[in-house]
Design a protein around this motif. Structure first.
Motif, short mmCIF file in Angstrom:
data_model
loop_
_atom_site.label_atom_id
_atom_site.label_comp_id
_atom_site.label_asym_id
_atom_site.label_seq_id
_atom_site.Cartn_x
_atom_site.Cartn_y
_atom_site.Cartn_z
N ALA A 384 0.82 -1.20 0.00
CA ALA A 384 0.00 0.00 0.00
C ALA A 384 0.86 1.26 0.00
CB ALA A 384 -0.91 0.00 1.23
N ASP A 385 0.33 2.32 -0.62
CA ASP A 385 1.06 3.60 -0.73
C ASP A 385 2.40 3.44 -1.42
OD1 ASP A 385 -1.08 4.66 0.58
OD2 ASP A 385 -0.07 4.98 2.49
N GLY A 386 2.47 2.49 -2.34
CA GLY A 386 3.71 2.26 -3.08
C GLY A 386 4.46 1.07 -2.53
N PRO A 387 4.72 0.04 -3.38
CA PRO A 387 5.45 -1.14 -2.91
C PRO A 387 6.89 -0.81 -2.55
CG PRO A 387 5.12 -1.24 -5.28
CD PRO A 387 4.33 -0.07 -4.79
N ASP A 388 7.48 -1.66 -1.70
CA ASP A 388 8.84 -1.44 -1.24
C ASP A 388 9.80 -1.17 -2.39
OD1 ASP A 388 7.90 -1.91 1.26
OD2 ASP A 388 9.01 -3.78 1.60
N ARG A 393 13.88 1.85 -5.35
CA ARG A 393 14.39 2.37 -6.62
C ARG A 393 14.64 3.87 -6.53
NH1 ARG A 393 11.33 4.50 -10.91
NH2 ARG A 393 12.32 4.42 -12.97
N SER A 394 13.66 4.59 -6.01
CA SER A 394 13.79 6.05 -5.90
C SER A 394 14.88 6.44 -4.90
CB SER A 394 12.45 6.64 -5.48
OG SER A 394 12.54 8.02 -5.29
N LEU A 395 14.92 5.73 -3.78
CA LEU A 395 15.91 6.05 -2.75
C LEU A 395 17.32 5.78 -3.25
CD1 LEU A 395 16.22 7.03 0.14
CD2 LEU A 395 15.89 4.69 0.93
N ALA A 396 17.51 4.67 -3.95
CA ALA A 396 18.83 4.35 -4.49
C ALA A 396 19.26 5.38 -5.54
CB ALA A 396 18.81 2.95 -5.11
N ARG A 397 18.30 5.83 -6.35
CA ARG A 397 18.63 6.83 -7.36
C ARG A 397 19.13 8.12 -6.72
NH1 ARG A 397 14.09 6.65 -10.10
NH2 ARG A 397 13.10 8.42 -9.06
N ARG A 398 18.51 8.52 -5.60
CA ARG A 398 18.96 9.71 -4.89
C ARG A 398 20.37 9.53 -4.31
NH1 ARG A 398 15.33 13.57 -2.71
NH2 ARG A 398 13.27 13.46 -3.67
#
Length: 404
Positions: A384-388, A393-398
């Motif tokens: 919910a509210d976006g899968p892990d 993916r977004s956190l690693a990109r940052r």
């Protein structure tokens, strides 16, 4: 960073702890019995109405809204320990305080983006607990972890929007008191910017063409405490253009704004669920014997309890840091931390609950204890509210961007 709770938070915390322990938790079996006797398991049980009236009288109503015009005016850091306490009884406490999903997110959405008429017609009765609402974003035909995939079509014809599509896991839709659906769809499916193709509209439940097809279960549970989840079809549903939330093309941004606070609220409550599990583990360990000695004397049991305490304390600090950042630098500035807690908290709480289930044996997977249902709820929040994986993916990109 100073995470000491201020005087107002401590006072509310004491009041809420007393309310949860003395009123809410004892009402859990009463609510279950009333639901079993009701014509619909999704109907609000009378004891919950009594709890809501009591919460109102005790000044424990709409604590989640930071806007004093609508809610208690608390910061995220002030609300965090209060939301955690509601996690001790997630079936009843959030709803008793009018702080339960999906209504919280929908109220935040209407407070920030709704027109004056939308706030009058829908936000005010939601704030008063007179009606419930539903949020319709996820679709069965596409990977809804990427909200730009939605296929539901919203086209304008004169002074109306015409909506056609199929949604499922529409949170809150099964409750008979649900009166309004917040629907995400595409008004400009061929637009150059995929994040400006979507818009959000309000659809009253009784609108012709909107059909609630069936209840969707979560690991076999109906999740009736949150108004259930439904599969819904919209067949040429017509609503006035005044039912548009914000502007055309703003649906994706509004959805993200709605989900940000929801993610931290879920994590706050999850910590309370883990605390309930630790309490049950400890009570079980000292009360039961196996192979001639209490379970508490077994080394593996002690390890489970110690590890659970360490993980909960780690998570709480990360959630408090995130709340503090949201208050000081805004949701965008706290983006990394919001994603971190969304990844870490459900995973850890699922593990704590799993150990608690194991310690309780057959009782742990039964309906006689809350552990199995709590486990299902916590495991669902890895989706919910976006899968892990999306958050990873977004956190690693940052992180990688710092070294590119």
């Amino acid at each position: 960073m100073d995470f000491a709770f201020d005087e107002r938070t401590e006072e509310l915390r004491d009041r809420l702890r007393t309310f949860v322990e003395e009123e809410v938790r004892p009402a859990e079996p009463v609510a279950e019995a009333q639901r079993a006797e009701s014509d619909s398991p999704f109907r609000t049980p009378p004891v919950l109405r009594e709890l809501q009236a009591e919460a109102w009288e005790r000044g424990l109503w709409n604590l989640f809204l930071p806007d004093r015009a609508y809610g208690a005016g608390l910061t995220n850091l002030q609300y965090a320990p209060l939301a955690e306490l509601t996690g001790h009884s997630p079936q009843l406490a959030p709803a008793a305080l009018n702080c339960g999903a999906p209504d919280t997110g929908n109220m935040e959405l209407l407070a920030e983006f709704g027109s004056a008429e939308q706030r009058r017609r829908w936000l005010e009765p939601l704030l008063a607990g007179e009606i419930r609402s539903a949020f319709a974003m996820t679709e069965p035909e596409v990977a809804s972890s990427d909200a730009t995939n939605v296929r539901t079509r919203i086209r304008r014809e004169g002074d109306e929007y015409v909506i056609t599509g199929r949604k499922w896991y529409v949170s809150g839709a099964m409750n008979p008191d649900c009166r309004i659906f917040v629907v995400l769809g595409k008004t400009d499916p061929d637009g150059a910017d995929v994040r400006r193709q979507q818009s959000m509209v309000l659809v009253p439940r009784d609108t012709p063409g909107l059909t609630v097809r069936r209840a969707m279960r979560v690991y076999g549970y109906e999740d009736h405490w949150h108004g259930g989840h439904a599969e819904v079809t919209l067949d040429e549903v017509r609503v006035p253009v005044g039912h548009l939330v914000g502007e055309e093309g703003g649906g994706f941004a509004i959805a993200q704004a709605r989900l940000g606070p929801g993610r931290i609220h879920h994590c706050m409550r999850l910590i309370g669920m883990a605390e309930r599990a630790i309490e049950l583990m400890c009570r079980r360990a000292v009360d039961r014997e196996a192979f001639g000695k209490p379970l508490a004397a077994q080394g593996v049991v002690r390890e489970w309890i110690a590890d659970a305490r360490v993980r909960v304390e780690q998570l709480r600090l990360l959630v408090l840091k995130t709340a503090w950042l949201m208050d000081t630098v805004g949701n965008r500035g706290a983006h990394t931390e919001i994603q971190a807690i969304k990844i870490a908290t459900p995973r850890a709480v699922v593990d704590v609950l799993d150990r608690a289930v194991q310690l309780h044996g057959a009782g742990g997977v039964s309906q006689d204890l809350p552990l199995a249902e709590l486990w299902a709820a916590a495991r669902t929040l890895q989706l919910a509210d976006g899968p892990d994986e999306v958050h990873q993916r977004s956190l690693a990109r940052r992180e990688l961007a710092k070294y590119a």
